[in-house]
Motif scaffolding. Sequence first.
Motif, PDB file in Angstrom:
ATOM      1  N   THR A  30       0.836  -1.206   0.000  1.00  0.00           N
ATOM      2  CA  THR A  30       0.000   0.000   0.000  1.00  0.00           C
ATOM      3  C   THR A  30       0.873   1.260   0.000  1.00  0.00           C
ATOM      4  N   LEU A  31       1.888   1.290   0.854  1.00  0.00           N
ATOM      5  CA  LEU A  31       2.757   2.472   0.937  1.00  0.00           C
ATOM      6  C   LEU A  31       3.493   2.729  -0.378  1.00  0.00           C
ATOM      7  N   PHE A  32       3.967   1.656  -1.009  1.00  0.00           N
ATOM      8  CA  PHE A  32       4.681   1.836  -2.275  1.00  0.00           C
ATOM      9  C   PHE A  32       3.766   2.423  -3.350  1.00  0.00           C
ATOM     10  N   ARG A  33       2.468   2.157  -3.252  1.00  0.00           N
ATOM     11  CA  ARG A  33       1.519   2.702  -4.230  1.00  0.00           C
ATOM     12  C   ARG A  33       1.046   4.110  -3.859  1.00  0.00           C
ATOM     13  N   HIS A  34       1.470   4.593  -2.696  1.00  0.00           N
ATOM     14  CA  HIS A  34       1.117   5.951  -2.240  1.00  0.00           C
ATOM     15  C   HIS A  34       2.401   6.674  -1.816  1.00  0.00           C
ATOM     16  N   PRO A  35       3.260   7.019  -2.781  1.00  0.00           N
ATOM     17  CA  PRO A  35       4.591   7.549  -2.446  1.00  0.00           C
ATOM     18  C   PRO A  35       4.565   8.828  -1.608  1.00  0.00           C
ATOM     19  N   GLU A  36       3.555   9.689  -1.808  1.00  0.00           N
ATOM     20  CA  GLU A  36       3.512  10.924  -1.016  1.00  0.00           C
ATOM     21  C   GLU A  36       3.255  10.609   0.455  1.00  0.00           C
ATOM     22  N   GLN A  37       2.374   9.643   0.704  1.00  0.00           N
ATOM     23  CA  GLN A  37       2.091   9.240   2.079  1.00  0.00           C
ATOM     24  C   GLN A  37       3.315   8.573   2.710  1.00  0.00           C
ATOM     25  N   LEU A  38       4.008   7.749   1.921  1.00  0.00           N
ATOM     26  CA  LEU A  38       5.217   7.098   2.422  1.00  0.00           C
ATOM     27  C   LEU A  38       6.289   8.139   2.741  1.00  0.00           C
ATOM     28  N   ALA A  39       6.418   9.152   1.889  1.00  0.00           N
ATOM     29  CA  ALA A  39       7.413  10.214   2.130  1.00  0.00           C
ATOM     30  C   ALA A  39       7.101  10.958   3.427  1.00  0.00           C
ATOM     31  N   ALA A  40       5.826  11.215   3.681  1.00  0.00           N
ATOM     32  CA  ALA A  40       5.426  11.903   4.911  1.00  0.00           C
ATOM     33  C   ALA A  40       5.743  11.051   6.136  1.00  0.00           C
ATOM     34  N   LEU A  41       5.536   9.750   6.012  1.00  0.00           N
ATOM     35  CA  LEU A  41       5.832   8.837   7.119  1.00  0.00           C
ATOM     36  C   LEU A  41       7.335   8.784   7.375  1.00  0.00           C
ATOM     37  N   ARG A  42       8.113   8.706   6.302  1.00  0.00           N
ATOM     38  CA  ARG A  42       9.575   8.672   6.441  1.00  0.00           C
ATOM     39  C   ARG A  42      10.112   9.973   7.033  1.00  0.00           C
ATOM     40  N   ALA A  43       9.441  11.070   6.741  1.00  0.00           N
ATOM     41  CA  ALA A  43       9.887  12.386   7.239  1.00  0.00           C
ATOM     42  C   ALA A  43       9.434  12.638   8.677  1.00  0.00           C
ATOM     43  N   GLY A  44       8.677  11.712   9.245  1.00  0.00           N
ATOM     44  CA  GLY A  44       8.207  11.880  10.608  1.00  0.00           C
ATOM     45  C   GLY A  44       7.039  12.833  10.739  1.00  0.00           C
ATOM     46  N   GLU A  45       6.366  13.126   9.616  1.00  0.00           N
ATOM     47  CA  GLU A  45       5.230  14.057   9.644  1.00  0.00           C
ATOM     48  C   GLU A  45       3.950  13.377  10.138  1.00  0.00           C
ATOM     49  N   VAL A  46       3.979  12.058  10.215  1.00  0.00           N
ATOM     50  CA  VAL A  46       2.812  11.267  10.641  1.00  0.00           C
ATOM     51  C   VAL A  46       3.266  10.341  11.754  1.00  0.00           C
ATOM     52  N   ALA A  47       2.465  10.219  12.794  1.00  0.00           N
ATOM     53  CA  ALA A  47       2.787   9.287  13.883  1.00  0.00           C
ATOM     54  C   ALA A  47       2.702   7.855  13.370  1.00  0.00           C
ATOM     55  N   LEU A  48       3.720   7.059  13.687  1.00  0.00           N
ATOM     56  CA  LEU A  48       3.752   5.680  13.203  1.00  0.00           C
ATOM     57  C   LEU A  48       2.545   4.880  13.699  1.00  0.00           C
ATOM     58  N   SER A  49       2.172   5.071  14.960  1.00  0.00           N
ATOM     59  CA  SER A  49       1.043   4.304  15.511  1.00  0.00           C
ATOM     60  C   SER A  49      -0.250   4.619  14.764  1.00  0.00           C
ATOM     61  N   THR A  50      -0.443   5.881  14.395  1.00  0.00           N
ATOM     62  CA  THR A  50      -1.628   6.278  13.630  1.00  0.00           C
ATOM     63  C   THR A  50      -1.596   5.677  12.231  1.00  0.00           C
ATOM     64  N   ALA A  51      -0.410   5.683  11.627  1.00  0.00           N
ATOM     65  CA  ALA A  51      -0.246   5.125  10.282  1.00  0.00           C
ATOM     66  C   ALA A  51      -0.546   3.627  10.265  1.00  0.00           C
ATOM     67  N   VAL A  52      -0.085   2.915  11.278  1.00  0.00           N
ATOM     68  CA  VAL A  52      -0.329   1.464  11.350  1.00  0.00           C
ATOM     69  C   VAL A  52      -1.830   1.182  11.396  1.00  0.00           C
ATOM     70  N   GLU A  53      -2.580   1.959  12.177  1.00  0.00           N
ATOM     71  CA  GLU A  53      -4.032   1.760  12.256  1.00  0.00           C
ATOM     72  C   GLU A  53      -4.685   1.980  10.892  1.00  0.00           C
ATOM     73  N   GLU A  54      -4.224   2.984  10.155  1.00  0.00           N
ATOM     74  CA  GLU A  54      -4.803   3.256   8.839  1.00  0.00           C
ATOM     75  C   GLU A  54      -4.465   2.148   7.848  1.00  0.00           C
ATOM     76  N   LEU A  55      -3.259   1.618   7.912  1.00  0.00           N
ATOM     77  CA  LEU A  55      -2.899   0.505   7.033  1.00  0.00           C
ATOM     78  C   LEU A  55      -3.740  -0.729   7.342  1.00  0.00           C
ATOM     79  N   LEU A  56      -4.023  -0.960   8.624  1.00  0.00           N
ATOM     80  CA  LEU A  56      -4.887  -2.074   9.016  1.00  0.00           C
ATOM     81  C   LEU A  56      -6.313  -1.878   8.492  1.00  0.00           C
ATOM     82  N   ARG A  57      -6.783  -0.648   8.495  1.00  0.00           N
ATOM     83  CA  ARG A  57      -8.132  -0.369   7.977  1.00  0.00           C
ATOM     84  C   ARG A  57      -8.177  -0.488   6.461  1.00  0.00           C
ATOM     85  N   TYR A  58      -7.196   0.101   5.815  1.00  0.00           N
ATOM     86  CA  TYR A  58      -7.226   0.264   4.360  1.00  0.00           C
ATOM     87  C   TYR A  58      -7.205  -1.081   3.630  1.00  0.00           C
TER      88      TYR A  58
END
Length: 399
Positions: free
Chosen positions: A256-284
């Motif tokens: 999923t992250l590889f297909r959403h490069p802007e979201q992955l870039a934000a996660l790598r840059a620390g702009e998104v909390a990892l715990s929040t991101a994990v919940e969204e990946l579980l939902r998506y």
Amino acid sequence: MDVDPWSPAFVADPYPAYARLRARGRAHWFEPSGQFLVPRYADVSALLRDRRLGRTYLHRFTHEEFGRTPPPAAHEPFHVLNGNGMLDLEAPDHTRIRRLVSKAFTPRTVEKLAPVVARLAEELVDGLVEAGGGDLLTEVAEPLPVAVIAEMLGIPPADRGLLRPWSAAICAMFELNPDEETVRRAVAASVEFSAYLRELIARRRSAPGEDLVSALIAAHDEGDRLSEQEMISTCVLLLNAGHEATVNSTVNGWWTLFRHPEQLAALRAGEVALSTAVEELLRYDTPLQMFERWVLDDVEIGDLTIPRGSEVALLFGSANRDPARFDRPDELDLSRTDNPHISFGAGVHYCLGAPLARLELAASFGELLRRAPTMRLTAEPQWRPGYVIRGLRELRVEL
């Protein structure tokens, strides 16, 4: 109806079909599997908590009374193993076993595992980095939860290679309409895994350790204890549920992250909390697409009465994309905070291992984000044929 769990195209992307299913109504008879499909979030969430439905019916009815054919005697090892685990029991047995297991599998137990999980994730990611890439599934996603569960149970490192094949063979039985070869492998794995655990339990009775098996032996409540079969079934359930979900959540999440490069870039840059991101990946893109229940007493879904003796299939993947509950549900939003996804279930069968799964996912994603910031896909992955537990065959990456 364009739901086809045996079609590679449907397995690869079931979400458009789910949207059409939700639009057409709240429950749909599905002849190929003999089930009513329930696609909407509100209904799935409510039915997970509805005691008129159950994971088993044998606490109230015989097979014949329920209008079902008993499984063949040759399948008994699988059904004994599966039928004594919490996931396939109802009260009072489920209540008693979950209470006893909870005494051993406490938040403190999970908390104490955190350094172990971190160390294992670091070692596995080190190996991937040193190799310059590889298959993320076999190099990181798969070995981490298996090693964690093995560590918890006190299974010696030399024996851990046995666990994944046993688990895969048993979990294949949860797919729709399994064939006889699948059944044969699941029965053989049930016999072998049970025998292995019986020996392990005997050793822990004579020489207890700090592991979960020793804690399960010691767990008691008003004089009540787990039987040996209940301990065996609990250990198998912890492995199967604990690692199948985490493996597929990891690889499905990275795909999923590889297909959403802007979201992955934000996660790598620390702009998104990892715990929040994990919940969204579980939902998506949840690994468990469907959860089945027996109808113990007539239940109404809208204008439809589903009679006792029926089976309903609660479509988790569809519920997690329901626009009636989630804003822009088909968009990945790693910063989504209003996110009551049902990937871990709900009600009395809510996943006991959810805190451990979250710990493992945070550890592996976090380590990969830190140590492999340039990790990229080298080939588009293929989906395994299974639909109920849905995951990729592999995920090839390079650094």
